[in-house]
Motif scaffolding. Sequence first.
Motif, mmCIF file in Angstrom:
data_model
loop_
_atom_site.group_PDB
_atom_site.id
_atom_site.type_symbol
_atom_site.label_atom_id
_atom_site.label_comp_id
_atom_site.label_asym_id
_atom_site.label_seq_id
_atom_site.Cartn_x
_atom_site.Cartn_y
_atom_site.Cartn_z
ATOM 1 N N ASP A 187 36.254 34.542 48.885
ATOM 2 C CA ASP A 187 35.067 33.275 48.744
ATOM 3 C C ASP A 187 34.015 34.224 47.562
ATOM 4 O O ASP A 187 33.243 33.494 47.206
ATOM 5 C CB ASP A 187 34.498 33.380 50.178
ATOM 6 N N ASN A 188 34.038 35.336 47.358
ATOM 7 C CA ASN A 188 33.111 36.123 46.531
ATOM 8 C C ASN A 188 33.824 36.404 45.209
ATOM 9 O O ASN A 188 33.172 37.161 44.381
ATOM 10 C CB ASN A 188 32.922 37.421 46.955
ATOM 11 N N ASP A 189 34.799 35.517 44.948
ATOM 12 C CA ASP A 189 35.631 35.563 43.630
ATOM 13 C C ASP A 189 36.312 36.924 43.184
ATOM 14 O O ASP A 189 36.676 37.541 42.186
ATOM 15 C CB ASP A 189 34.664 35.407 42.362
ATOM 16 N N HIS A 190 36.389 37.748 44.355
ATOM 17 C CA HIS A 190 37.026 39.126 44.257
ATOM 18 C C HIS A 190 38.705 38.782 44.025
ATOM 19 O O HIS A 190 39.417 37.938 44.879
ATOM 20 C CB HIS A 190 37.036 40.098 45.250
ATOM 21 N N LYS A 203 35.364 41.273 40.416
ATOM 22 C CA LYS A 203 35.638 39.866 40.319
ATOM 23 C C LYS A 203 36.220 39.446 39.423
ATOM 24 O O LYS A 203 36.150 39.962 38.093
ATOM 25 C CB LYS A 203 33.978 39.440 40.533
#
Length: 211
Positions: free
Chosen positions: A53-56, A115
Amino acid sequence: RELLQYDEDTSGGIMATEYISIKSDMDVGHTLSFLRKEAPDAETGYYIYVVDDNDHLVGVVSLRDLVVNDFHEKIEYIMNPDVVYIKADSDQEEAANLFKKYGFLTLPVVDDENKLTGIITADDILDVVEEEATEDMHKFAGIVPLEQPYFSTKISSLWKKRILWLLMLFIAESFTGKIMSVYQDAMQAFIILSFFVPMLIDCGGNAGAQA
């Protein structure tokens, strides 16, 4: 604007930002539908990168994996979590080495927080390989690397790149040749001095490469 924050010789400077990323909780059917919509605008669709969800960056799945698995299979169960990636501020030559080592078609680029920020494709890296090889050849010949193709570079620029090294080589070779001619008898007496002869020959070879 996003790419301009990276130096042109870094992985971030050559990456493309038109990539496809999905979430691990999606299933194969949903992913294929998503690809039909997004793939036409993407740089490549061979590999799809999985992010949280945090683009990791958390995984990668190939187009083949999607085709051979059931539509209801979750991405988290078929993705490969061991993703080879490169940092955006890493040198582009490091990216070229990863392509050579693994035979990738694409390579994900991440920032300092892991990310996903872009991808490097094989055709992009071919330009890098040619550029690095040309630079290495220039250095091998003792030439300051050129920023433009050889035949597109102005004569004045070529002269500036080479004149200092040529003068140094000619002066060094002149002194060395003079010393060797004066001390011929000493060279015959002390064979170890003959080891300096290859250095003189190399100076001549380097001068020829510069010219």
